[in-house]
Design a protein around this motif. Structure first.
Motif, mmCIF file in Angstrom:
data_model
loop_
_atom_site.group_PDB
_atom_site.id
_atom_site.type_symbol
_atom_site.label_atom_id
_atom_site.label_comp_id
_atom_site.label_asym_id
_atom_site.label_seq_id
_atom_site.Cartn_x
_atom_site.Cartn_y
_atom_site.Cartn_z
ATOM 1 N N ALA A 120 0.857 -1.189 0.000
ATOM 2 C CA ALA A 120 0.000 0.000 0.000
ATOM 3 C C ALA A 120 0.890 1.236 0.000
ATOM 4 O O ALA A 120 1.707 1.404 0.905
ATOM 5 C CB ALA A 120 -0.889 0.009 1.242
ATOM 6 N N ASN A 121 0.716 2.070 -1.020
ATOM 7 C CA ASN A 121 1.444 3.338 -1.092
ATOM 8 C C ASN A 121 2.930 3.173 -0.836
ATOM 9 O O ASN A 121 3.697 2.841 -1.718
ATOM 10 C CB ASN A 121 0.831 4.367 -0.137
ATOM 11 N N ASP A 122 3.358 3.371 0.411
ATOM 12 C CA ASP A 122 4.788 3.477 0.712
ATOM 13 C C ASP A 122 5.358 2.275 1.446
ATOM 14 O O ASP A 122 6.430 2.363 2.037
ATOM 15 C CB ASP A 122 5.043 4.740 1.554
ATOM 16 N N GLY A 123 4.667 1.164 1.450
ATOM 17 C CA GLY A 123 5.230 0.042 2.183
ATOM 18 C C GLY A 123 4.402 -1.220 2.063
ATOM 19 O O GLY A 123 3.380 -1.267 1.388
ATOM 20 N N ILE A 124 4.891 -2.272 2.724
ATOM 21 C CA ILE A 124 4.203 -3.556 2.775
ATOM 22 C C ILE A 124 3.633 -3.708 4.178
ATOM 23 O O ILE A 124 4.363 -3.630 5.171
ATOM 24 C CB ILE A 124 5.174 -4.701 2.457
ATOM 25 N N TYR A 125 2.328 -3.914 4.257
ATOM 26 C CA TYR A 125 1.652 -3.975 5.547
ATOM 27 C C TYR A 125 1.143 -5.384 5.815
ATOM 28 O O TYR A 125 0.739 -6.107 4.905
ATOM 29 C CB TYR A 125 0.477 -2.989 5.575
ATOM 30 N N PHE A 126 1.132 -5.754 7.097
ATOM 31 C CA PHE A 126 0.664 -7.060 7.537
ATOM 32 C C PHE A 126 -0.280 -6.892 8.710
ATOM 33 O O PHE A 126 0.045 -6.201 9.688
ATOM 34 C CB PHE A 126 1.843 -7.931 7.993
ATOM 35 N N ALA A 127 -1.444 -7.528 8.618
ATOM 36 C CA ALA A 127 -2.284 -7.625 9.807
ATOM 37 C C ALA A 127 -1.583 -8.545 10.795
ATOM 38 O O ALA A 127 -1.015 -9.570 10.410
ATOM 39 C CB ALA A 127 -3.653 -8.187 9.433
ATOM 40 N N ALA A 128 -1.572 -8.165 12.069
ATOM 41 C CA ALA A 128 -0.813 -8.900 13.084
ATOM 42 C C ALA A 128 -1.759 -9.536 14.098
ATOM 43 O O ALA A 128 -2.655 -8.875 14.615
ATOM 44 C CB ALA A 128 0.164 -7.966 13.799
ATOM 45 N N PHE A 129 -1.543 -10.810 14.367
ATOM 46 C CA PHE A 129 -2.283 -11.535 15.390
ATOM 47 C C PHE A 129 -1.414 -11.583 16.652
ATOM 48 O O PHE A 129 -0.198 -11.647 16.545
ATOM 49 C CB PHE A 129 -2.566 -12.967 14.952
ATOM 50 N N PRO A 130 -2.008 -11.579 17.835
ATOM 51 C CA PRO A 130 -1.187 -11.784 19.037
ATOM 52 C C PRO A 130 -0.477 -13.129 18.956
ATOM 53 O O PRO A 130 -1.093 -14.134 18.588
ATOM 54 C CB PRO A 130 -2.217 -11.777 20.172
ATOM 55 N N LEU A 131 0.794 -13.155 19.280
ATOM 56 C CA LEU A 131 1.552 -14.401 19.211
ATOM 57 C C LEU A 131 1.323 -15.229 20.467
ATOM 58 O O LEU A 131 2.251 -15.737 21.089
ATOM 59 C CB LEU A 131 3.042 -14.099 18.999
ATOM 60 N N VAL A 132 0.057 -15.339 20.816
ATOM 61 C CA VAL A 132 -0.377 -16.130 21.973
ATOM 62 C C VAL A 132 -1.620 -16.878 21.535
ATOM 63 O O VAL A 132 -2.613 -16.251 21.159
ATOM 64 C CB VAL A 132 -0.716 -15.219 23.182
ATOM 65 N N PHE A 133 -1.590 -18.201 21.554
ATOM 66 C CA PHE A 133 -2.762 -18.944 21.103
ATOM 67 C C PHE A 133 -3.953 -18.648 22.006
ATOM 68 O O PHE A 133 -5.020 -18.267 21.532
ATOM 69 C CB PHE A 133 -2.466 -20.435 21.073
ATOM 70 N N GLU A 134 -3.781 -18.833 23.312
ATOM 71 C CA GLU A 134 -4.863 -18.539 24.248
ATOM 72 C C GLU A 134 -4.794 -17.065 24.642
ATOM 73 O O GLU A 134 -4.269 -16.707 25.697
ATOM 74 C CB GLU A 134 -4.773 -19.444 25.471
ATOM 75 N N TRP A 135 -5.347 -16.208 23.771
ATOM 76 C CA TRP A 135 -5.242 -14.771 24.066
ATOM 77 C C TRP A 135 -6.043 -14.366 25.308
ATOM 78 O O TRP A 135 -5.833 -13.296 25.843
ATOM 79 C CB TRP A 135 -5.657 -13.943 22.857
#
Length: 222
Positions: free
Chosen positions: A1-16
């Motif tokens: 997007a526009n000026d970069g590569i974006y990633f949706a981030a999930f919490p790195l914890v299975f049992e949030w």
């Protein structure tokens, strides 16, 4: 997007649910990748208004692109979150027949039961996709109404009823519709100059054909 590569981030914890609400608000839900430096920069964090005080709910962020190719975070919440000029802006984009707050599990911890986890992620009232249709200069947010299958092993299950929320390019809500049950598949939507096309390939639709993909036109009145 526009000026970069974006990633949706999930919490790195299975049992949030093992986190506290305060801890979750300190976790990013959108990252930007710098390919030259090989590094990630947090852009957006889980908003306090969405987190609330009960984490027994679906918290997955879904990344979409808006009219100016800006990232948009689509949580299962009444608001959308647009990244504009490096700042996160919240926009109300709720369907009037949906609850103000996300559906939460009645269990003390939904991770105690895998069927409960799958129900909370897939089968309760939930906002799914966000489509930008440049031909119509509209954003379409898809709302999938609660519909719980009799068996979690039913791989062909598709929710009965869907709703659509329409926003203009400034993220102002300009309309909504609730679609007739057992007639549509809200996962497949596209736009043309004629209007908005939505799939009618629902398993319970009597006109379903294995030989064709069928779409119905929604005309837009200006």
């Amino acid at each position: 997007a526009n000026d970069g590569i974006y990633f949706a981030a999930f919490p790195l914890v299975f049992e949030w649910t093992s986190l506290s609400p305060e801890e979750l608000t300190k976790i990013p839900n959108l990252l930007k990748f710098d390919s030259l430096a090989g590094s990630f920069t947090p852009v957006s964090y889980f908003p306090e208004e969405f987190v609330g005080n009960n984490l027994n709910k679906a918290i997955f962020p879904i990344l979409s692109l808006g009219p100016d190719q800006e990232p948009v975070i689509n949580l299962n919440f009444r608001n959308l979150y647009q990244v504009k000029n490096g700042e996160v802006q919240a926009h109300s984009a709720a369907h009037s027949e949906f609850p103000e707050e996300p559906t939460t599990s009645s269990m003390s911890n939904m991770f105690e039961d895998m069927n409960e986890i799958m129900k909370m992620i897939n089968n309760v009232d939930i906002y799914t996709d966000l489509f930008y249709l440049p031909e119509q200069e509209l954003l379409v947010r898809v709302a999938k109404f609660e519909d719980i299958p009799e068996s979690t092993a039913d791989a062909t299950f598709l929710a009965s009823q869907w709703g659509l929320v329409f926003l203009d390019t400034d993220y102002k809500k300009v309309g909504e519709i609730t679609l007739e049950p057992n007639q549509y598949n809200g996962q497949y939507i596209f736009g043309t100059n004629e209007g908005i096309w939505i799939s009618t390939d629902h398993p319970e639709n009597p006109e379903l054909s294995e030989d064709f993909m069928r779409f119905q036109l929604i005309e837009v009145n200006r």
